[in-house]
Every structure is written in C-alpha cells, then in structure tokens.
Design a protein around this motif. Structure first.
Motif, mmCIF file in Angstrom:
data_model
loop_
_atom_site.group_PDB
_atom_site.id
_atom_site.type_symbol
_atom_site.label_atom_id
_atom_site.label_comp_id
_atom_site.label_asym_id
_atom_site.label_seq_id
_atom_site.Cartn_x
_atom_site.Cartn_y
_atom_site.Cartn_z
ATOM 1 N N THR A 113 1.129 -1.163 0.012
ATOM 2 C CA THR A 113 0.203 0.039 -0.186
ATOM 3 C C THR A 113 0.710 1.397 -0.240
ATOM 4 O OG1 THR A 113 -1.598 -1.292 1.353
ATOM 5 C CG2 THR A 113 -1.666 1.577 1.710
ATOM 6 N N PRO A 114 0.655 1.960 -1.189
ATOM 7 C CA PRO A 114 1.791 3.208 -1.464
ATOM 8 C C PRO A 114 2.361 4.126 0.878
ATOM 9 C CG PRO A 114 -0.317 3.223 -2.570
ATOM 10 C CD PRO A 114 -0.052 2.511 -2.205
ATOM 11 N N VAL A 115 3.266 4.554 0.892
ATOM 12 C CA VAL A 115 3.438 5.418 1.568
ATOM 13 C C VAL A 115 3.887 6.476 1.359
ATOM 14 C CG1 VAL A 115 4.996 5.418 3.481
ATOM 15 C CG2 VAL A 115 4.868 2.947 2.025
ATOM 16 N N PRO A 116 2.946 7.204 2.029
ATOM 17 C CA PRO A 116 2.665 8.537 1.601
ATOM 18 C C PRO A 116 3.904 9.627 3.008
ATOM 19 C CG PRO A 116 1.006 8.258 3.354
ATOM 20 C CD PRO A 116 1.287 7.170 3.017
ATOM 21 N N ALA A 117 4.198 10.200 2.405
ATOM 22 C CA ALA A 117 4.968 11.763 3.389
ATOM 23 C C ALA A 117 4.208 11.696 4.730
ATOM 24 C CB ALA A 117 5.209 12.762 2.714
ATOM 25 N N ASN A 118 5.345 11.152 5.717
ATOM 26 C CA ASN A 118 4.916 11.356 7.016
ATOM 27 C C ASN A 118 3.457 10.748 7.523
ATOM 28 O OD1 ASN A 118 7.114 13.312 7.733
ATOM 29 N ND2 ASN A 118 5.499 15.017 6.836
ATOM 30 N N GLY A 119 3.007 9.643 6.732
ATOM 31 C CA GLY A 119 2.009 8.784 6.133
ATOM 32 C C GLY A 119 2.145 7.232 6.622
ATOM 33 N N TYR A 120 1.042 6.619 6.935
ATOM 34 C CA TYR A 120 1.597 5.219 6.928
ATOM 35 C C TYR A 120 1.146 4.790 5.700
ATOM 36 C CZ TYR A 120 2.793 5.342 11.716
ATOM 37 O OH TYR A 120 3.606 5.366 12.933
ATOM 38 N N GLY A 121 1.700 3.403 5.045
ATOM 39 C CA GLY A 121 1.596 2.930 4.508
ATOM 40 C C GLY A 121 1.356 1.550 4.705
ATOM 41 N N GLU A 122 1.667 0.468 3.960
ATOM 42 C CA GLU A 122 2.346 -1.091 4.289
ATOM 43 C C GLU A 122 3.562 -1.925 3.726
ATOM 44 O OE1 GLU A 122 -2.384 -2.834 5.684
ATOM 45 O OE2 GLU A 122 -1.822 -2.457 4.116
ATOM 46 N N VAL A 123 4.177 -2.573 4.169
ATOM 47 C CA VAL A 123 4.730 -2.978 3.152
ATOM 48 C C VAL A 123 4.668 -4.854 3.900
ATOM 49 C CG1 VAL A 123 6.260 -1.374 3.249
ATOM 50 C CG2 VAL A 123 6.216 -2.240 5.739
ATOM 51 N N ARG A 124 5.042 -5.643 2.960
ATOM 52 C CA ARG A 124 5.100 -6.791 3.052
ATOM 53 C C ARG A 124 6.951 -7.263 3.191
ATOM 54 N NH1 ARG A 124 2.655 -8.971 -1.243
ATOM 55 N NH2 ARG A 124 4.893 -9.806 -1.942
ATOM 56 N N VAL A 125 7.576 -7.774 4.662
ATOM 57 C CA VAL A 125 8.796 -8.577 4.263
ATOM 58 C C VAL A 125 8.755 -9.617 4.912
ATOM 59 C CG1 VAL A 125 9.807 -5.901 4.832
ATOM 60 C CG2 VAL A 125 9.303 -7.436 6.628
ATOM 61 N N ARG A 126 9.769 -11.059 4.767
ATOM 62 C CA ARG A 126 10.544 -11.700 5.458
ATOM 63 C C ARG A 126 10.683 -12.038 6.927
ATOM 64 N NH1 ARG A 126 8.299 -16.401 2.879
ATOM 65 N NH2 ARG A 126 8.116 -15.747 0.755
ATOM 66 N N VAL A 127 10.439 -12.387 7.574
ATOM 67 C CA VAL A 127 11.572 -12.206 8.923
ATOM 68 C C VAL A 127 11.668 -13.837 9.424
ATOM 69 C CG1 VAL A 127 10.735 -12.069 11.693
ATOM 70 C CG2 VAL A 127 9.966 -10.526 9.779
ATOM 71 N N ALA A 128 12.719 -14.075 9.756
ATOM 72 C CA ALA A 128 12.581 -15.102 9.995
ATOM 73 C C ALA A 128 11.765 -16.323 9.007
ATOM 74 C CB ALA A 128 12.267 -16.482 11.545
ATOM 75 N N GLY A 129 12.622 -16.472 7.242
ATOM 76 C CA GLY A 129 11.391 -17.185 6.490
ATOM 77 C C GLY A 129 10.469 -16.494 6.000
ATOM 78 N N GLN A 130 8.611 -16.159 7.491
ATOM 79 C CA GLN A 130 7.911 -15.505 7.025
ATOM 80 C C GLN A 130 7.433 -14.364 6.569
ATOM 81 O OE1 GLN A 130 5.372 -18.476 7.438
ATOM 82 N NE2 GLN A 130 7.453 -19.803 7.725
ATOM 83 N N PRO A 131 6.313 -14.057 5.613
ATOM 84 C CA PRO A 131 6.294 -13.397 5.434
ATOM 85 C C PRO A 131 5.778 -12.365 5.864
ATOM 86 C CG PRO A 131 4.841 -14.472 3.842
ATOM 87 C CD PRO A 131 6.003 -15.599 4.958
ATOM 88 N N VAL A 132 5.539 -11.296 6.427
ATOM 89 C CA VAL A 132 5.330 -10.242 7.565
ATOM 90 C C VAL A 132 4.615 -8.825 6.591
ATOM 91 C CG1 VAL A 132 5.071 -9.471 9.651
ATOM 92 C CG2 VAL A 132 6.519 -11.030 8.831
ATOM 93 N N LYS A 133 3.074 -8.475 7.054
ATOM 94 C CA LYS A 133 2.872 -7.409 6.425
ATOM 95 C C LYS A 133 3.212 -6.343 7.788
ATOM 96 C CE LYS A 133 -1.581 -6.164 4.784
ATOM 97 N NZ LYS A 133 -1.744 -6.236 3.367
ATOM 98 N N LEU A 134 3.167 -5.173 7.633
ATOM 99 C CA LEU A 134 3.719 -4.320 8.185
ATOM 100 C C LEU A 134 3.246 -2.821 8.231
ATOM 101 C CD1 LEU A 134 7.339 -5.792 9.494
ATOM 102 C CD2 LEU A 134 5.388 -5.915 11.134
ATOM 103 N N ASN A 135 3.079 -2.095 9.278
ATOM 104 C CA ASN A 135 2.366 -0.810 8.610
ATOM 105 C C ASN A 135 3.739 -0.102 8.648
ATOM 106 O OD1 ASN A 135 -0.086 -0.627 9.136
ATOM 107 N ND2 ASN A 135 0.166 -0.667 11.029
ATOM 108 N N ALA A 136 3.802 0.896 7.273
ATOM 109 C CA ALA A 136 5.128 2.260 7.397
ATOM 110 C C ALA A 136 5.118 3.526 7.649
ATOM 111 C CB ALA A 136 5.891 0.598 6.021
ATOM 112 N N ARG A 137 6.057 3.690 7.989
ATOM 113 C CA ARG A 137 6.298 4.954 7.586
ATOM 114 C C ARG A 137 7.953 5.516 6.689
ATOM 115 N NH1 ARG A 137 4.302 8.874 12.023
ATOM 116 N NH2 ARG A 137 4.728 9.664 10.303
ATOM 117 N N ALA A 138 8.026 6.478 5.981
ATOM 118 C CA ALA A 138 9.116 6.850 5.323
ATOM 119 C C ALA A 138 9.121 8.029 5.076
ATOM 120 C CB ALA A 138 9.006 6.433 3.724
#
Length: 164
Positions: A113-138
């Motif tokens: 989900t697009p990350v706006p300036a000074n707002g939250y979007g969503e990213v998917r990363v791998r932690v311990a081999g498992q995909p995890v969806k997290l809220n993200a700021r940039a």
C-alpha cells in the motif's frame, strides 16, 4: 435381564481410559501436573497412560483368544517405555527463538500500500522466512511495488523504511 460384564469388556474400558489420558497428556493439557510440569515423579503420566492402554487392549486380545488374563502386561511395558521416550523428546525439542522487533531492522521487502510522506502505508517483508505485512512510514512518498529496506522498527507492527 442382568448385564454380564466380561473380562474382555473390563480390559477394553481400561485400554480406552489409558488411550484417552495418553492423548490428553501428549497434547499438552498438563494433566495431573499439580505443582508443575517436572513434578511427575519417577514415572511420567504418559508412561502410566501408555501402560494402562496397552495393558487393557492387550489383555482384551489375550482374553478373547486364549481366555487368559495376563497377556496385557506383555504389551504394556514396551508401550509405556515408548510413551515415556516420546513425551521426553517432545518436551526437550529445540525450537528457533521467537522473532522480535529487532529482527525487522535490515529486512528487505515490497510496498503493498503506497507510503505517503509523514503517513502510514503497508509493506511486506520476510522475518525468519515468513512473510509479514507491517505498517510503514517514510520520509518521502514511496509508490506501491517499490523495494524497501527497514531502517527502524517503531513497534512490533510498524517500521520506518527507505527505498532500496
């Protein structure tokens, strides 16, 4: 008409009760662990339940085939030994440590989900081999599909990211 209880029926009831207790003990219900898990004494609940199950079913088989009443003990000892070994192995099984928020730092991923300036979007990363969806700021906007790098873990569910 009176109900006649045969030796075979008694052995089957003993065997069924033993299997039920064994299943509960192996599934981790902490059955009869009043003071704690390691306070079983010299014989574990699993071993006693395995012994009772094998004694009951072995006794029922011998009673039906030979009319004897001691055949259950022959099967009961090896089954009790195996149940005790199995439960000990399950308790001592090594597992990987639980991932923490510190494991998020340095993870690579994608923006879902697009990350706006000074707002939250969503990213998917791998932690311990498992995909995890997290809220993200940039610090600046990041479009959907961009590759990212986690710079900081703000909490267990949100991170600060930069483009990769």
């Amino acid at each position: 008409m009176p109900v006649v209880v045969t030796g075979t029926l008694i052995f089957l009831i003993i065997g069924g009760a033993g299997v039920a207790v064994l299943a509960l003990a192996l599934l981790g219900t902490e059955l009869l662990h009043v003071g704690g898990v390691d306070l079983d004494g010299p014989v574990s609940v699993e071993a006693v339940a395995g012994f009772a199950g094998a004694f009951g079913f072995g006794g029922a088989i011998v009673n039906e085939l030979l009319g004897g009443r001691t055949g259950g003990a022959i099967a009961a000892f090896p089954v009790a030994w195996f149940a005790a070994r199995l439960s000990r192995a399950a308790r001592r099984m090594r597992t990987d440590p639980t991932p923490t928020r510190g494991d998020l730092v340095g993870a690579l991923g994608l923006v879902v989900t697009p990350v706006p300036a000074n707002g939250y979007g969503e990213v998917r990363v791998r932690v311990a081999g498992q995909p995890v969806k997290l809220n993200a700021r940039a610090d600046r906007p990041i479009p959907m599909g961009a590759q990212i790098f986690v710079v900081e873990a703000l909490s267990e569910t949100s991170v600060h990211v930069e483009t990769y």
